[in-house]
Each structure stands twice: as structure tokens, then as C-alpha cells.
Motif scaffolding. Structure first.
Motif, PDB file in Angstrom:
ATOM      1  N   HIS A  43     -19.241  -9.686 -11.983  1.00 55.60           N
ATOM      2  CA  HIS A  43     -18.190  -8.850 -12.559  1.00 55.60           C
ATOM      3  C   HIS A  43     -17.307  -8.255 -11.455  1.00 55.60           C
ATOM      4  N   VAL A  44     -16.011  -8.269 -11.688  1.00 54.33           N
ATOM      5  CA  VAL A  44     -15.097  -7.602 -10.767  1.00 54.33           C
ATOM      6  C   VAL A  44     -15.250  -6.095 -10.965  1.00 54.33           C
ATOM      7  N   VAL A  45     -15.673  -5.404  -9.902  1.00 53.18           N
ATOM      8  CA  VAL A  45     -15.878  -3.961  -9.987  1.00 53.18           C
ATOM      9  C   VAL A  45     -14.788  -3.183  -9.262  1.00 53.18           C
ATOM     10  N   ALA A  46     -13.989  -3.864  -8.462  1.00 49.64           N
ATOM     11  CA  ALA A  46     -12.882  -3.212  -7.756  1.00 49.64           C
ATOM     12  C   ALA A  46     -11.848  -4.266  -7.415  1.00 49.64           C
ATOM     13  N   GLU A  47     -10.585  -3.937  -7.630  1.00 51.35           N
ATOM     14  CA  GLU A  47      -9.505  -4.860  -7.298  1.00 51.35           C
ATOM     15  C   GLU A  47      -8.245  -4.051  -7.023  1.00 51.35           C
ATOM     16  N   GLY A  48      -7.523  -4.459  -5.998  1.00 52.95           N
ATOM     17  CA  GLY A  48      -6.298  -3.752  -5.675  1.00 52.95           C
ATOM     18  C   GLY A  48      -5.403  -4.574  -4.778  1.00 52.95           C
ATOM     19  N   TRP A  49      -4.108  -4.328  -4.888  1.00 60.42           N
ATOM     20  CA  TRP A  49      -3.097  -5.009  -4.094  1.00 60.42           C
ATOM     21  C   TRP A  49      -2.168  -3.950  -3.495  1.00 60.42           C
ATOM     22  N   TRP A  50      -1.901  -4.079  -2.224  1.00 56.61           N
ATOM     23  CA  TRP A  50      -0.997  -3.165  -1.544  1.00 56.61           C
ATOM     24  C   TRP A  50       0.431  -3.633  -1.800  1.00 56.61           C
ATOM     25  N   ALA A  51       1.193  -2.879  -2.605  1.00 60.89           N
ATOM     26  CA  ALA A  51       2.575  -3.262  -2.891  1.00 60.89           C
ATOM     27  C   ALA A  51       3.327  -3.467  -1.561  1.00 60.89           C
ATOM     28  N   PRO A  52       4.133  -4.539  -1.488  1.00 59.94           N
ATOM     29  CA  PRO A  52       4.680  -5.347  -2.578  1.00 59.94           C
ATOM     30  C   PRO A  52       3.820  -6.548  -3.007  1.00 59.94           C
ATOM     31  N   PHE A  53       2.613  -6.705  -2.478  1.00 61.22           N
ATOM     32  CA  PHE A  53       1.746  -7.803  -2.892  1.00 61.22           C
ATOM     33  C   PHE A  53       1.202  -7.507  -4.285  1.00 61.22           C
ATOM     34  N   THR A  54       1.016  -8.557  -5.086  1.00 62.78           N
ATOM     35  CA  THR A  54       0.619  -8.397  -6.483  1.00 62.78           C
ATOM     36  C   THR A  54      -0.467  -9.398  -6.856  1.00 62.78           C
ATOM     37  N   ALA A 329     -13.718   6.550 -11.691  1.00 60.67           N
ATOM     38  CA  ALA A 329     -12.335   6.869 -12.040  1.00 60.67           C
ATOM     39  C   ALA A 329     -11.481   7.069 -10.791  1.00 60.67           C
ATOM     40  N   GLU A 330     -12.050   7.710  -9.782  1.00 62.65           N
ATOM     41  CA  GLU A 330     -11.289   7.956  -8.562  1.00 62.65           C
ATOM     42  C   GLU A 330     -10.947   6.653  -7.854  1.00 62.65           C
ATOM     43  N   VAL A 331     -11.890   5.748  -7.777  1.00 64.35           N
ATOM     44  CA  VAL A 331     -11.595   4.495  -7.076  1.00 64.35           C
ATOM     45  C   VAL A 331     -10.586   3.669  -7.863  1.00 64.35           C
ATOM     46  N   ARG A 332     -10.637   3.702  -9.191  1.00 65.78           N
ATOM     47  CA  ARG A 332      -9.619   3.003  -9.986  1.00 65.78           C
ATOM     48  C   ARG A 332      -8.232   3.569  -9.697  1.00 65.78           C
ATOM     49  N   SER A 333      -8.158   4.900  -9.617  1.00 65.23           N
ATOM     50  CA  SER A 333      -6.880   5.541  -9.332  1.00 65.23           C
ATOM     51  C   SER A 333      -6.374   5.159  -7.948  1.00 65.23           C
ATOM     52  N   ARG A 334      -7.255   5.174  -6.970  1.00 66.27           N
ATOM     53  CA  ARG A 334      -6.867   4.821  -5.609  1.00 66.27           C
ATOM     54  C   ARG A 334      -6.369   3.375  -5.550  1.00 66.27           C
ATOM     55  N   LEU A 335      -7.098   2.487  -6.191  1.00 59.67           N
ATOM     56  CA  LEU A 335      -6.752   1.066  -6.131  1.00 59.67           C
ATOM     57  C   LEU A 335      -5.429   0.776  -6.832  1.00 59.67           C
ATOM     58  N   SER A 336      -5.120   1.514  -7.884  1.00 61.86           N
ATOM     59  CA  SER A 336      -3.881   1.269  -8.632  1.00 61.86           C
ATOM     60  C   SER A 336      -2.645   1.782  -7.900  1.00 61.86           C
ATOM     61  N   ALA A 337      -2.846   2.631  -6.887  1.00 63.94           N
ATOM     62  CA  ALA A 337      -1.714   3.243  -6.185  1.00 63.94           C
ATOM     63  C   ALA A 337      -1.519   2.696  -4.781  1.00 63.94           C
ATOM     64  N   LEU A 338      -2.187   1.608  -4.431  1.00 60.14           N
ATOM     65  CA  LEU A 338      -2.093   1.069  -3.078  1.00 60.14           C
ATOM     66  C   LEU A 338      -0.683   0.563  -2.789  1.00 60.14           C
ATOM     67  N   ALA A 339      -0.198   0.830  -1.595  1.00 57.16           N
ATOM     68  CA  ALA A 339       1.130   0.365  -1.206  1.00 57.16           C
ATOM     69  C   ALA A 339       1.256   0.371   0.303  1.00 57.16           C
ATOM     70  N   LEU A 340       1.964  -0.620   0.822  1.00 57.08           N
ATOM     71  CA  LEU A 340       2.335  -0.616   2.222  1.00 57.08           C
ATOM     72  C   LEU A 340       3.530   0.310   2.418  1.00 57.08           C
ATOM     73  N   PRO A 341       3.662   0.929   3.574  1.00 51.27           N
ATOM     74  CA  PRO A 341       4.752   1.897   3.763  1.00 51.27           C
ATOM     75  C   PRO A 341       6.120   1.227   3.770  1.00 51.27           C
ATOM     76  N   ARG A 342       7.097   1.927   3.174  1.00 49.63           N
ATOM     77  CA  ARG A 342       8.499   1.504   3.232  1.00 49.63           C
ATOM     78  C   ARG A 342       9.243   2.385   4.229  1.00 49.63           C
ATOM     79  N   ILE A 343      10.334   1.859   4.746  1.00 48.13           N
ATOM     80  CA  ILE A 343      11.187   2.641   5.635  1.00 48.13           C
ATOM     81  C   ILE A 343      11.815   3.785   4.834  1.00 48.13           C
ATOM     82  N   ALA A 344      11.634   4.999   5.286  1.00 48.82           N
ATOM     83  CA  ALA A 344      12.193   6.167   4.608  1.00 48.82           C
ATOM     84  C   ALA A 344      13.470   6.601   5.322  1.00 48.82           C
ATOM     85  N   GLY A 345      14.598   6.502   4.638  1.00 46.51           N
ATOM     86  CA  GLY A 345      15.871   6.882   5.234  1.00 46.51           C
ATOM     87  C   GLY A 345      16.991   6.799   4.221  1.00 46.51           C
ATOM     88  N   GLU A 346      18.225   6.699   4.696  1.00 52.08           N
ATOM     89  CA  GLU A 346      19.398   6.757   3.830  1.00 52.08           C
ATOM     90  C   GLU A 346      19.865   5.372   3.394  1.00 52.08           C
TER      91      GLU A 346
END
Length: 463
Positions: A43-54, A329-346
Motif C-alpha cells: 500500500h502507498v502510505v506516503a506520496e508527494g511531488w515538489w511543484a512544479p513536478f506532478t 494527518a500532518e504528513v499528508r498535509s506536508r506532502l500535499s504542500a511540497l514545492a521547489l522555491p520560485r524566484i521572489a521579485g517583481e
């Protein structure tokens, strides 16, 4: 449609705090993972992708591809088309040079599978230099320094030759064999392979699969070739392929990591726990039979030992421990919010720029003198690279990832102005590689996070 059923970690006797510790370790050490999937008791017990990967995106597996070529060889062996003691020169006579060395004549399928040809280093570049249109012949022109069967050296042409043997004895391309005999039986769609200039699938690299397909492959291995009650891969072959045939030795400078010192099977690495298929930059399918666990990961990391250490030290101690619903529940939340950093600017929607590449690193994605134009639009920018027939254009998001297909392969990009500098991160999203494009005035530079192993030219990666 999922290939594997889903379950909460606690339902499969995993304390989810171990998964949280794994995510914390990865973050603290700056390991760029692109995906993670953990399977316990099927059984898959944990799965996550760091955006922009899907989840639905196939990812280049690099040398994890070798283990799939091993499975194709296993089918040919089971069908009686080839034997482990068969000599390469007898199986592929049209590729044998007239002056083939005696020690090369003695190389067998077993030697190729276990990478014990007697060569003491990877001879890929030398073989291709000798025979650009026939890597098999190029390999057979390089006499080994040691007797066959006595020493292991990681050697990419051995797998290429195995792929050509499979094709010769079956009369079918390697991808076609695996699609029919393996992937279709598992419910995995047709596979995509990168190919050489002659049109052949590399075999030693180039397979693209989703993370779940890689995890399902690990589960098939764990179940010794069975899938949904059917024996898809001969059990005897997997018993052979996933056991140690030869020790793997420390490098002279002592830098070889612990999990590369556990021995080698038939295109599988032995690990401190179980065994694995692995590929450059952190592509992994870990199989731990004693724990009934499979872990699949994709990544872009220079330290391939680090994610393995995180699995061994964070995840494995959490097995067979009391689980907590709150931690699930916490690990599900963490896994659903994974993302690589984007450039923050104008954004600066009124500012277009034109520049020329005038700074090159050691493996430049763009040649010196390449023209770069960035034109703002409502969602970010349109960036054009080059001039004339070889030019291509892609879209860049501001505060979001934006996908486009400038040539054949998709890319995902985001960027921002930082002061007087426009910075764009461009992911070749079906691979581990990213280009950072920097434009300052009329000057531009571009560099890879990790240069692709097939060469640094960006345009080539998009074809």
C-alpha cells in the motif's frame, strides 16, 4: 487509475513521525527531491511531488533504466533465446571487429549483466569515440585490463550491448519487449526511451516513467515477479538478478559511499538494506524485503548517498511502531504542500529586455553570442532564445509555474526581477535538470543546476 492501493501510514504499522523526520532531513540538507513514494505491505502510505513536478509526469530515470534492461534479458533467458554463458561475439557476430582481442572473445552475458568484463572503468566515451555509429563494436575493440569475472567496474556499454542482444534474439526493439511483457501486464502505459543517433534505445539510460510506475516496479520485485496473481517476471530470474554476484570496491581516494560498497547483481545494486535500481542525480527504486517496503524517489542531487541515509535513518526506525492519526494527518498535509522555491521579485509588465549570452560556465546550456529576448505579458514573460530556424520560445510565470512546449519536450518556468536583474528558472520537467537564465542589461548567462549526462546544450534536451 492508481497502480497501487492507498493507506494511512498507521494502518501499515508505520509511525508517520518517521516520514516527517525524512521530509525535515531533506529540507535541512538542501536535497532537491522531485518526488517520493513509500509503499508498505503493498500500500502507498506516503506520496508527494515538489511543484512544479506532478504525479502524472514521467521522469527521466537515468541508470535506473539498466534494471529494466535486466528484466528484458530475463525474459529472453526464460524463453530459451539466450544463456548466461553465451559469448557476446557469438550472439552479435556482425559487430565483432576483425582484430578482436582474445579476452574480449571470452566475454559472456553473465559478464555483461554483472559488469565484470575485466575493464576497470567505464569505457563508454572511448567506445563511442572509436565507433560513433556502432557502440557494440566500439566496446568490443577495447581489451579489458583484468580477466573477465574478477573485478566489477560500473560500465555503461555493458548494458547497451545487453539491449542489442535482446533485440537480436527476439527480433524486436527493447521498448517493445518491455511494453508487452512488463508494462502492459502491470497496467503501465507505453514507456518512453531516449535513443542514440542510430535510433536504438540506450538501455543503460533514457527510460522515462512516473514515480508510481517506478514504485510499482519495486513492488513487483518485492513480490518476486508476481502482479495481481500473475507471474509477470520469472521468479528464478529475479532471484538471480537481485543477489550479489561481485563485490564493489572502494575508490583509491576513499570517496565511494557506503551503499555503493555492498556488491552488484545483474544490473541491480545491493544496499545496506535490501537492493535497488538507481540512476544519476538521485533516481531511486529501493526494495527492502525484510521490511516489506519499497521507496521510489526522483531528484536532482549531487549527493546520492544523502537521500538513502535519510531513508535508513528516518523511515526504517519508524516501521512496526505505533502510529498516530494526528501524525498521519500532518504528513499528508506536508506532502500535499511540497514545492521547489520560485524566484521572489517583481513582474514589471512594461519592461522588455534583449541580451546576448556572454558568460559561460563549464557546461553551458547556451553558446556564447546566443540572443535572448524576454517580453512581458499578463502572466509573466515570453522568452525567445536564438535566431532563425534554430530559435525557440517558452513561457515564464510570475509567482507561478508556467508550462509550454518550445520544441518536443515540455518545460516549466518561473521568474522575477530582482533589482535590475531578470532571473528565470527553466525546468526541463521530464528530467532532473534546470537552467537558471540571468539577464542583466544587455548581458545574459545560463547555467544548469546539474548538467544533463547526454550533453549540456539546452536545445538538445528539448527535442
Amino acid at each position: 487509475m492508481n497502480l497501487l492501493p492507498r493507506s494511512a501510514p498507521s494502518d501499515q504499522l508505520i509511525d508517520a513521525s518517521g516520514l516527517i523526520a525524512f521530509l525535515d532531513r531533506v529540507c535541512e540538507q538542501g536535497i532537491e527531491l522531485h518526488s517520493i513514494m513509500v509503499v508498505r505491505h503493498g500500500h502507498v502510505v506516503a506520496e508527494g511531488w515538489w511543484a512544479p513536478f506532478t504525479a502524472d509526469r514521467p521522469h527521466l530515470l537515468y541508470s535506473m533504466s539498466k534494471s529494466f534492461t535486466s528484466i528484458a534479458v530475463g525474459f529472453a533467458v526464460a524463453d530459451g533465446l539466450v544463456g548466461l554463458t553465451d559469448r557476446v561475439v557469438d550472439l552479435l557476430p556482425d559487430h565483432v571487429p576483425d582484430d578482436v582481442a582474445p579476452q574480449v572473445s571470452e566475454l559472456t552475458v553473465h559478464h555483461l549483466l554483472s559488469m565484470t568484463t575485466g575493464h576497470t572503468e567505464d569505457v563508454l566515451e572511448d567506445a563511442w569515440a572509436l565507433e560513433p555509429l556502432d557502440l557494440v563494436r566500439g566496446f568490443l575493440r577495447i581489451p579489458p585490463a583484468r580477466p573477465a569475472g574478477t573485478v566489477h567496474a560500473y560500465n555503461n556499454p555493458t548494458t547497451y550491448v545487453l539491449a542489442r542482444i535482446v533485440e537480436h534474439v527476439t527480433g524486436r526493439p527493447l521498448p517493445e519487449v518491455l511494453n508487452e511483457r512488463l508494462f502492459r501486464q502491470m497496467g503501465i502505459g507505453p514507456s518512453e526511451w531516449d535513443r542514440d543517433t542510430t535510433g536504438h534505445a540506450f538501455g543503460f539510460h533514457g527510460l522515462h516513467l512516473t514515480t508510481e510506475a517506478a514504485a510499482a516496479f519495486g513492488e513487483l520485485l518485492l513480490r518476486r515477479g508476481q502482479w495481481n496473481g500473475h507471474q509477470v517476471v520469472p521468479r528464478g530470474w529475479l532471484d538471480l538478478a537481485t543477489r550479489r554476484h561481485i563485490p564493489t570496491l572502494q575508490f583509491e581516494d576513499g570517496t565511494r559511499a557506503p551503499d555503493w560498497l555492498q556488491g552488484y547483481g545483474y544490473q541491480f545494486w545491493m544496499s545496506r538494506h535490501g537492493y535497488r535500481a538507481d540512476g544519476a542525480m538521485g533516481q531511486f527504486c529501493l526494495v527492502v524485503p525484510e521490511a516489506d517496503v519499497v521507496v521510489a524517489m526522483t531528484a536532482a542531487t549531487t549527493s546520492m548517498q544523502s537521500p538513502l541515509d535519510a531513508v535508513w535513518e528516518c523511515l526504517l526506525p519508524a516501521l512496526d511502531q505505533p502510529g498516530q492519526v494526528d501524525a498521519d494527518a500532518e504528513v499528508r498535509s506536508r506532502l500535499s504542500a511540497l514545492a521547489l522555491p520560485r524566484i521572489a521579485g517583481e513582474h514589471r509588465p512594461d519592461r522588455a529586455v534583449e541580451a546576448v549570452v556572454d558568460h559561460l560556465d563549464q557546461a553551458p546550456p547556451l553558446a556564447r553570442g546566443t540572443r535572448v529576448e524576454a517580453t512581458p505579458d499578463a502572466h509573466g514573460w515570453r522568452v525567445r532564445i536564438g535566431d532563425g530556424a534554430t530559435a525557440f520560445q517558452f513561457q515564464v510565470g510570475h509567482d507561478t509555474w508556467r508550462e509550454s512546449t518550445p520544441l518536443r519536450r515540455p518545460v516549466v518556468a518561473a521568474g522575477a526581477w530582482l533589482g535590475e536583474v531578470l532571473i528565470v528558472d527553466l525546468y526541463v520537467i521530464t528530467s532532473p535538470s534546470r537552467v537558471r537564465l540571468t539577464i542583466a542589461g544587455t548581458s545574459a548567462s545560463a547555467e544548469w543546476n546539474m548538467p544533463p549526462l547526454v550533453g549540456p546544450e539546452l536545445r538538445h534536451q528539448l527535442l
